[in-house]
Scaffold this active site. Structure first.
Site, PDB file in Angstrom:
ATOM      1  N   SER A 260      26.587  27.842 -27.878  1.00 29.26           N
ATOM      2  CA  SER A 260      25.353  28.360 -28.461  1.00 29.26           C
ATOM      3  C   SER A 260      25.473  28.454 -29.976  1.00 29.26           C
ATOM      4  O   SER A 260      26.545  28.254 -30.545  1.00 29.26           O
ATOM      5  CB  SER A 260      25.044  29.734 -27.883  1.00 29.26           C
ATOM      6  N   LYS A 261      24.374  28.752 -30.586  1.00 31.70           N
ATOM      7  CA  LYS A 261      24.273  28.861 -32.049  1.00 31.70           C
ATOM      8  C   LYS A 261      25.412  29.665 -32.662  1.00 31.70           C
ATOM      9  O   LYS A 261      25.850  29.384 -33.774  1.00 31.70           O
ATOM     10  CB  LYS A 261      22.944  29.528 -32.394  1.00 31.70           C
ATOM     11  N   ARG A 262      25.836  30.662 -31.930  1.00 31.78           N
ATOM     12  CA  ARG A 262      26.869  31.549 -32.417  1.00 31.78           C
ATOM     13  C   ARG A 262      28.136  30.799 -32.835  1.00 31.78           C
ATOM     14  O   ARG A 262      28.856  31.199 -33.742  1.00 31.78           O
ATOM     15  CB  ARG A 262      27.230  32.529 -31.296  1.00 31.78           C
TER      16      ARG A 262
END
Length: 507
Positions: A260-262
């Site tokens: 994910s973006k994280r």
RNA sequence: GCCCCCAUAGUCUAGCGGCCCAGGACGUCACCCUUUCAAGGUGAAGAUCGCGGGUUCGAAUCCCGCUGGGGGUACCA
């Protein structure tokens, strides 16, 4: 000739293309255009847009996916843009087909109308969970008489069409990578085939389309394994032969779980924007789940087409390693892509930063390309992504240096007065030096260091900072050659002036 | 909860019964090169082959259980 191998990549236009999707597309393409064609059979790679979820549809997403797949280096034989014998390739344009198929199942008794409201469905689920039962549709409408069902539909009662899953027996999924996976029919659901809005669900649409488009092999993500038996039952109900199945391992995030973006970029588009080369990304992604021999690491697109086999795809999930991708990218930039090619790839990034003329992006003969070329040659070995180019190349492509701290001019063990004297000596010598002759320049500067009683490095560092504004650069003499005599002189003069302000006034 | 998948160093992987007290790559560390930083070269550390049972003369490789990780459980794909 062996039977044709027809595969498809079927993205949903709900946003950017995830790298996992990119890899799925790649493996499909490699199977059809590589492995199948090598074996002498026709291999077709089909692109199909699965836009049956009207709520999640994102405008422009479809075009974005096509663009990024083309950038990635894939070519498709049939698709929404190029057409083909099974057009249209957009599911929203094929709704009549699905409706017809659902009606067929209704007629044969393999499907039924379900009038349950979303509210009731939710309530049923909640009650099941509360009772610690497996949540799932309770087949409430399965028993409605055919005539009664028809009458309610005629009366305008909203309904969905559900598949009447066999209640007994088992369904065996043959996964090319995992072998047999056995499911008890008793715990397969009566899944929805046609939604209230008249659009099909993925389950119906993909089965109908894969059959209609004569898809022979389905390569998709592992997240589809649980629905595979459902799809197999559907093929059986239609009386169709099912394609062979292979589920590709998931791509996990560094900490585990979904990427994910994280963790960083997750979409093909982002990697492109960040200056990753498509061939580096392809090489890296190919190795995420596939390997030739465990030794070979570098694969061009042609190599992959020549070597890829589905049999050597691993079933176990792989963690996405950003550092390794960076290494591949740097390797391609530094060792694989030819210099002129690299200059062209870096051009858009340089143009964005105002370092070259915009026209140089499309025009290989633009003078700014030639101007950038020697600098790119010098800096490419420390360029991990194309996006780093502007910062790295700025001292070579700009006339003036960005302002820097004059204190950087003074070496750690030197004094400002000593450095000033050294730079003044360099400035005096510069007009007599031919910077194009690096060896000669180096010899003279080394001699100068001797004269001044300085170690070579102690003399070179101030010059480096004066000429580039930085303490890190390629070799000093190649740097000066590319920066050129005129700018070297100006920058040296500026440094000397800045340094004078630093030197303590004589007591 | 239920169903399912997976399991070799921090990461990607080779290995498909003896060639393995486990090979390659990224990362890490050291050294070399050297005018700085990279790149490059050399080398090192790092894996009780998740754990426990079997099968076998012999298991990382086959079987079972467990554990761990992951996926699915929508009128989303």
């Amino acid at each position: 000739m062996p039977p044709a191998v027809r595969v498809r990549f079927a993205p949903s236009p709900t946003g950017l293309l995830h790298v996992g999707g990119g890899r799925t597309a790649l493996f499909n393409w490699l199977l059809a255009h590589g492995q199948a064609r090598r074996a002498g059979s026709d291999g077709a790679f089909i692109l199909r847009i699965e836009d049956t979820d009207r709520a999640r549809l994102v405008e422009g997403a479809e075009q974005g996916i096509l663009d990024v797949l083309a950038w990635f280096g894939l070519t498709w034989d049939e698709g929404p843009d190029v057409g083909g014998p099974h057009a249209p390739y957009r599911q929203s344009e094929r709704t009549a087909l699905y409706r017809e198929a659902a009606e067929r199942l209704l007629a044969s008794g393999d499907a039924y109308r379900c009038f349950c409201s979303p509210e009731r469905l939710q309530a049923v689920r909640e009650a099941q969970v509360a009772r610690k039962e497996a949540p799932g549709y309770d087949r409430h409408c399965r028993g409605i008489e055919r005539d009664a069902s028809f009458a309610r539909a005629q009366a305008g009662d909203p309904y969905v069409i559900r598949f009447a899953m066999p209640r007994e027996g088992e369904t065996v999924v043959h996964d090319a990578l995992r072998g047999e996976i056995v499911y008890q029919n008793a715990n397969l659901e009566d899944l929805v085939l046609l939604k209230t809005d008249g659009f099909p669900t993925y389950h119906l649409a993909n089965v109908v389309d894969d059959h209609d488009m004569a898809v022979s092999h389905i390569l998709r993500g592992e997240e589809w394994i649980p629905t595979a038996p459902l799809h197999l039952r559907l093929y059986a109900a239609f009386g169709w032969e099912a394609p062979s199945l292979a589920h590709l391992p998931l791509i996990l995030a560094p900490g585990g779980g979904k990427l994910s973006k994280r963790h960083g970029s997750t979409s093909m588009e982002e990697f492109r924007a960040q200056g990753y080369l498509p061939e580096a990304l392809m090489n890296y992604l190919a190795l995420l789940g596939w390997s030739l021999d465990g030794e070979t690491e570098i694969f061009s697109k042609a190599d992959l087409l020549e070597k890829f086999t589905l049999e050597r795809v691993s079933p176990s999930p792989a963690t996405f390693d950003y550092a390794k991708l960076r290494w591949f990218n740097a390797h391609y930039i530094n060792h694989i892509v030819a210099l002129d090619d690299l200059v062209g790839r870096v051009a858009p990034f340089l143009a964005d930063a105002g370092l070259v003329d915009r026209a140089a992006v499309a025009d290989p003969s633009h003078p700014d390309r030639a101007r950038a070329r020697p600098a790119v040659a010098l800096l490419k070995d420390r360029m991990e992504t194309l996006a780093e180019a502007p910062d790295l190349l700025a001292p070579f492509l700009r006339d003036a240096l960005e302002s820097y701290d004059p204190a950087l001019l003074v070496p750690k063990k030197g004094s400002s007065a000593e450095t000033l004297a050294a730079l003044e000596a360099v400035a005096r010598m510069l007009p007599e030096v031919d910077l194009d002759d690096e060896a000669a320049t180096e010899a003279r500067f080394r001699a100068l260091a001797d004269e001044l009683g300085l170690k070579a490095g102690t003399l070179f560092m101030p010059i480096r900072v004066a000429v580039t504004g930085r303490t890190q650069s390629p070799g000093l003499f190649e740097t000066m050659r590319v920066v050129g005599a005129a700018r070297c002189t100006r920058r040296l003069d500026a440094a000397i002036e800045a340094l004078r302000a630093l030197v303590p006034a004589p007591a």
